[in-house]
Scaffold this active site. Structure first.
Site, PDB file in Angstrom:
ATOM      1  N   CYS A 135      10.189  64.598   6.609  1.00  0.00           N
ATOM      2  CA  CYS A 135      11.002  65.608   7.308  1.00  0.00           C
ATOM      3  C   CYS A 135      11.334  65.173   8.737  1.00  0.00           C
ATOM      4  O   CYS A 135      12.440  64.732   9.027  1.00  0.00           O
ATOM      5  CB  CYS A 135      10.297  66.966   7.326  1.00  0.00           C
ATOM      6  SG  CYS A 135      10.043  67.667   5.677  1.00  0.00           S
ATOM      7  N   CYS A 186       5.284  61.317  11.928  1.00  0.00           N
ATOM      8  CA  CYS A 186       4.902  62.704  11.651  1.00  0.00           C
ATOM      9  C   CYS A 186       3.817  62.690  10.578  1.00  0.00           C
ATOM     10  O   CYS A 186       3.156  61.663  10.358  1.00  0.00           O
ATOM     11  CB  CYS A 186       6.112  63.546  11.240  1.00  0.00           C
ATOM     12  SG  CYS A 186       6.941  62.979   9.729  1.00  0.00           S
ATOM     13  N   SER A 190       9.986  62.776  11.092  1.00  0.00           N
ATOM     14  CA  SER A 190      10.125  61.394  11.611  1.00  0.00           C
ATOM     15  C   SER A 190      11.297  60.629  11.004  1.00  0.00           C
ATOM     16  O   SER A 190      11.945  59.856  11.729  1.00  0.00           O
ATOM     17  CB  SER A 190       8.812  60.606  11.508  1.00  0.00           C
ATOM     18  OG  SER A 190       8.414  60.419  10.175  1.00  0.00           O
TER      19      SER A 190
HETATM   20  P1  4NP Z   1       6.816  65.976   7.967  1.00  0.00           P
HETATM   21  O1  4NP Z   1       6.691  67.329   7.104  1.00  0.00           O
HETATM   22  O2  4NP Z   1       5.414  65.680   8.496  1.00  0.00           O
HETATM   23  O3  4NP Z   1       7.756  66.342   9.053  1.00  0.00           O
HETATM   24  O4  4NP Z   1       7.330  64.903   7.032  1.00  0.00           O
HETATM   25  C1  4NP Z   1       5.748  67.529   6.085  1.00  0.00           C
HETATM   26  C2  4NP Z   1       5.985  67.002   4.833  1.00  0.00           C
HETATM   27  C3  4NP Z   1       5.077  67.243   3.811  1.00  0.00           C
HETATM   28  C4  4NP Z   1       3.946  68.003   4.057  1.00  0.00           C
HETATM   29  C5  4NP Z   1       3.712  68.513   5.315  1.00  0.00           C
HETATM   30  C6  4NP Z   1       4.614  68.279   6.337  1.00  0.00           C
HETATM   31  N1  4NP Z   1       3.025  68.249   3.004  1.00  0.00           N
HETATM   32  O5  4NP Z   1       2.101  69.061   3.213  1.00  0.00           O
HETATM   33  O6  4NP Z   1       3.161  67.667   1.905  1.00  0.00           O
END
Ligand code: 4NP
Length: 163
Positions: free
Chosen positions: A17, A12, A19
């Site tokens: 979150c 991800c 992955s």
């Molecule tokens: P993930 O979610 O890609 O499912 O781990 C996110 C975690 C952090 C951020 C964006 C999405 N961020 O903008 O920091």
């Protein structure tokens, strides 16, 4: 039949979150099936923004409520991941395009797909929505999608490899 492990990498954006949850859920399904020794399973993020951090507290809570303990630490996906892992599952179209762009240069044999292609209940939506900026409900929804998709993925890989 080859005894090479079937390698599966979930990817991800942040690797805190979606992955890590997919990795943990898939791991627990593989363990339930008694197939741990046949799989190599990991996850990573395209951004590296959260390198060295544990999963988001909301991800940990949702996983634990469903009996899945997550112990991984966030890391950015590398070119050697793309060369080493046979099956690479992207959480959304942005991740998919980024991985395909990188794989075209360094790992043309990589099988890069959307995890939600394996969701038995998916309609036309193929992205697993990013829950990071939303509320707890989003994390529950992501868990449901990830759970269905990982079951579909495991069924497909068992059929394909005769496991
Ligand atoms: P993930 O979610 O890609 O499912 O781990 C996110 C975690 C952090 C951020 C964006 C999405 N961020 O903008 O920091």
């Amino acid at each position: 039949m080859s005894e090479e492990p079937v390698s599966v990498l979930f990817v991800c954006l942040g690797n805190i979150c979606r992955s890590p949850l997919a990795e943990g859920v898939f791991r627990s399904l593989v363990a339930e099936a008694g197939l741990e020794h046949r799989f190599e399973i990991d996850s990573a993020g395209t951004s590296g923004w959260h390198d060295g951090e544990p999963p988001d507290a909301r991800t940990l809570a949702v996983a634990l409520r469903r009996g899945v303990e997550l112990t991984r630490i966030s890391r950015r996906v590398t070119d050697s991941d793309l060369q080493r892992f046979r099956h690479i599952l992207a959480m959304d179209g942005d991740n998919l395009r980024e991985l395909q762009r990188r794989a075209a240069r360094t790992a043309p044999q990589a099988d890069v797909r959307l995890l939600r292609d394996f969701d038995s209940a998916a309609d036309s939506r193929r992205d697993i929505p990013d829950p990071y900026f939303g509320g707890t409900d989003g994390f529950e929804d992501v868990h449901d999608i990830v759970d269905r998709s990982c079951r579909g993925l495991l069924a497909e890989l068992r059929a394909r490899y005769g496991l």
